[in-house]
Design a protein around this motif. Structure first.
Motif, PDB file in Angstrom:
ATOM      1  N   LEU A  56       0.852  -1.182   0.000  1.00  0.00           N
ATOM      2  CA  LEU A  56       0.000   0.000   0.000  1.00  0.00           C
ATOM      3  C   LEU A  56       0.889   1.234   0.000  1.00  0.00           C
ATOM      4  N   ILE A  57       0.577   2.183  -0.855  1.00  0.00           N
ATOM      5  CA  ILE A  57       1.290   3.454  -0.863  1.00  0.00           C
ATOM      6  C   ILE A  57       0.540   4.376   0.097  1.00  0.00           C
ATOM      7  N   VAL A  58       1.270   4.938   1.076  1.00  0.00           N
ATOM      8  CA  VAL A  58       0.641   5.693   2.157  1.00  0.00           C
ATOM      9  C   VAL A  58       1.250   7.082   2.288  1.00  0.00           C
ATOM     10  N   SER A  59       0.493   7.999   2.882  1.00  0.00           N
ATOM     11  CA  SER A  59       0.953   9.374   3.046  1.00  0.00           C
ATOM     12  C   SER A  59       1.645   9.620   4.380  1.00  0.00           C
ATOM     13  N   ASP A  60       1.415   8.746   5.357  1.00  0.00           N
ATOM     14  CA  ASP A  60       1.967   8.946   6.693  1.00  0.00           C
ATOM     15  C   ASP A  60       2.172   7.570   7.319  1.00  0.00           C
ATOM     16  N   ILE A  61       3.428   7.179   7.493  1.00  0.00           N
ATOM     17  CA  ILE A  61       3.730   5.844   8.023  1.00  0.00           C
ATOM     18  C   ILE A  61       3.159   5.670   9.431  1.00  0.00           C
ATOM     19  N   GLU A  62       3.262   6.667  10.283  1.00  0.00           N
ATOM     20  CA  GLU A  62       2.785   6.534  11.661  1.00  0.00           C
ATOM     21  C   GLU A  62       1.263   6.396  11.714  1.00  0.00           C
ATOM     22  N   LYS A  63       0.533   7.182  10.918  1.00  0.00           N
ATOM     23  CA  LYS A  63      -0.931   7.035  10.876  1.00  0.00           C
ATOM     24  C   LYS A  63      -1.316   5.637  10.393  1.00  0.00           C
ATOM     25  N   THR A  64      -0.577   5.139   9.405  1.00  0.00           N
ATOM     26  CA  THR A  64      -0.844   3.803   8.878  1.00  0.00           C
ATOM     27  C   THR A  64      -0.547   2.755   9.933  1.00  0.00           C
ATOM     28  N   ARG A  65       0.579   2.902  10.642  1.00  0.00           N
ATOM     29  CA  ARG A  65       0.915   1.972  11.720  1.00  0.00           C
ATOM     30  C   ARG A  65      -0.169   1.974  12.796  1.00  0.00           C
ATOM     31  N   ALA A  66      -0.595   3.155  13.204  1.00  0.00           N
ATOM     32  CA  ALA A  66      -1.624   3.256  14.237  1.00  0.00           C
ATOM     33  C   ALA A  66      -2.914   2.561  13.790  1.00  0.00           C
ATOM     34  N   PHE A  67      -3.273   2.704  12.531  1.00  0.00           N
ATOM     35  CA  PHE A  67      -4.504   2.096  12.025  1.00  0.00           C
ATOM     36  C   PHE A  67      -4.395   0.569  12.010  1.00  0.00           C
ATOM     37  N   TYR A  68      -3.364   0.047  11.360  1.00  0.00           N
ATOM     38  CA  TYR A  68      -3.265  -1.403  11.180  1.00  0.00           C
ATOM     39  C   TYR A  68      -2.819  -2.139  12.442  1.00  0.00           C
ATOM     40  N   VAL A  69      -2.015  -1.514  13.295  1.00  0.00           N
ATOM     41  CA  VAL A  69      -1.554  -2.168  14.514  1.00  0.00           C
ATOM     42  C   VAL A  69      -2.499  -1.879  15.677  1.00  0.00           C
ATOM     43  N   ASP A  70      -2.731  -0.610  15.973  1.00  0.00           N
ATOM     44  CA  ASP A  70      -3.518  -0.253  17.152  1.00  0.00           C
ATOM     45  C   ASP A  70      -5.013  -0.496  16.988  1.00  0.00           C
ATOM     46  N   LYS A  71      -5.524  -0.348  15.789  1.00  0.00           N
ATOM     47  CA  LYS A  71      -6.965  -0.518  15.583  1.00  0.00           C
ATOM     48  C   LYS A  71      -7.343  -1.875  15.011  1.00  0.00           C
ATOM     49  N   LEU A  72      -6.535  -2.417  14.078  1.00  0.00           N
ATOM     50  CA  LEU A  72      -6.898  -3.700  13.462  1.00  0.00           C
ATOM     51  C   LEU A  72      -6.144  -4.888  14.055  1.00  0.00           C
ATOM     52  N   GLY A  73      -5.183  -4.647  14.927  1.00  0.00           N
ATOM     53  CA  GLY A  73      -4.531  -5.726  15.642  1.00  0.00           C
ATOM     54  C   GLY A  73      -3.434  -6.467  14.899  1.00  0.00           C
ATOM     55  N   MET A  74      -2.904  -5.904  13.820  1.00  0.00           N
ATOM     56  CA  MET A  74      -1.772  -6.532  13.145  1.00  0.00           C
ATOM     57  C   MET A  74      -0.512  -6.268  13.966  1.00  0.00           C
ATOM     58  N   GLN A  75       0.566  -6.992  13.670  1.00  0.00           N
ATOM     59  CA  GLN A  75       1.842  -6.766  14.331  1.00  0.00           C
ATOM     60  C   GLN A  75       2.794  -6.070  13.374  1.00  0.00           C
ATOM     61  N   GLN A  76       3.517  -5.066  13.873  1.00  0.00           N
ATOM     62  CA  GLN A  76       4.574  -4.493  13.059  1.00  0.00           C
ATOM     63  C   GLN A  76       5.760  -5.439  13.139  1.00  0.00           C
ATOM     64  N   VAL A  77       6.349  -5.755  11.985  1.00  0.00           N
ATOM     65  CA  VAL A  77       7.470  -6.690  11.931  1.00  0.00           C
ATOM     66  C   VAL A  77       8.673  -5.998  11.299  1.00  0.00           C
ATOM     67  N   ASP A  78       9.833  -6.603  11.516  1.00  0.00           N
ATOM     68  CA  ASP A  78      11.062  -6.046  10.958  1.00  0.00           C
ATOM     69  C   ASP A  78      10.967  -5.945   9.440  1.00  0.00           C
ATOM     70  N   ARG A  79      11.581  -4.910   8.928  1.00  0.00           N
ATOM     71  CA  ARG A  79      11.601  -4.626   7.492  1.00  0.00           C
ATOM     72  C   ARG A  79      13.061  -4.489   7.078  1.00  0.00           C
ATOM     73  N   PRO A  80      13.444  -5.018   5.932  1.00  0.00           N
ATOM     74  CA  PRO A  80      14.819  -4.821   5.480  1.00  0.00           C
ATOM     75  C   PRO A  80      15.163  -3.335   5.428  1.00  0.00           C
ATOM     76  N   GLU A  81      16.436  -3.013   5.519  1.00  0.00           N
ATOM     77  CA  GLU A  81      16.876  -1.619   5.526  1.00  0.00           C
ATOM     78  C   GLU A  81      16.938  -1.060   4.113  1.00  0.00           C
ATOM     79  N   PHE A  82      15.748  -0.910   3.526  1.00  0.00           N
ATOM     80  CA  PHE A  82      15.648  -0.306   2.198  1.00  0.00           C
ATOM     81  C   PHE A  82      16.079   1.150   2.267  1.00  0.00           C
TER      82      PHE A  82
END
Length: 131
Positions: free
Chosen positions: A12-38
């Motif tokens: 997904l292309i997003v405008s704000d990583i933190e807002k997206t994290r808050a939505f998918y992790v804090d509201k939908l219950g997904m886990q944030q996982v490690d990402r390669p150092e792109f």
């Protein structure tokens, strides 16, 4: 013919990583996982074996969201879905989280129940329960 083993991820292309994290992790219950150092900003979220790869909008990635597509029935447009135990109770939770429900919960002809809403960048998300 190729031999896929499983569905791996959606980007997904997003405008704000933190807002997206808050939505998918804090509201939908997904886990944030490690990402390669792109060499570009983003974050990865996981549920089961499937991931969402959120990439910050920019010249290489393009604009966030998918934009207005002209569809008049939300269930027939671009979307992705999460399976849940009970769409009716999850819809109540969405309302409690101030997430606007676009459609549903509504039962399909096969008995499954669906509810639709949007993430912070306008991507349509479905919850589905039942058969």
């Amino acid at each position: 013919m190729i031999s896929p083993l499983a569905f791996d991820h959606i980007t997904l292309i997003v405008s704000d990583i933190e807002k997206t994290r808050a939505f998918y992790v804090d509201k939908l219950g997904m886990q944030q996982v490690d990402r390669p150092e792109f060499d570009f900003p983003g974050a990865w979220f996981q549920l089961g074996t499937t991931q969402i790869h959120a990439t910050l909008e920019g010249p290489e990635a393009g604009q966030a969201g998918i934009g207005e597509r002209g569809n008049s029935v939300v269930s027939r447009g671009h979307h992705f879905a999460f399976r849940v135990a009970d769409c009716f109770s999850e819809a109540e939770k969405l309302q409690g989280l101030d997430i606007e429900i676009l459609h549903g919960p509504k039962q399909r002809p096969d008995g499954a129940v669906q509810v639709y809403f949007r993430d912070p960048d306008g991507h349509t998300v479905e919850l589905v329960s039942g058969p």
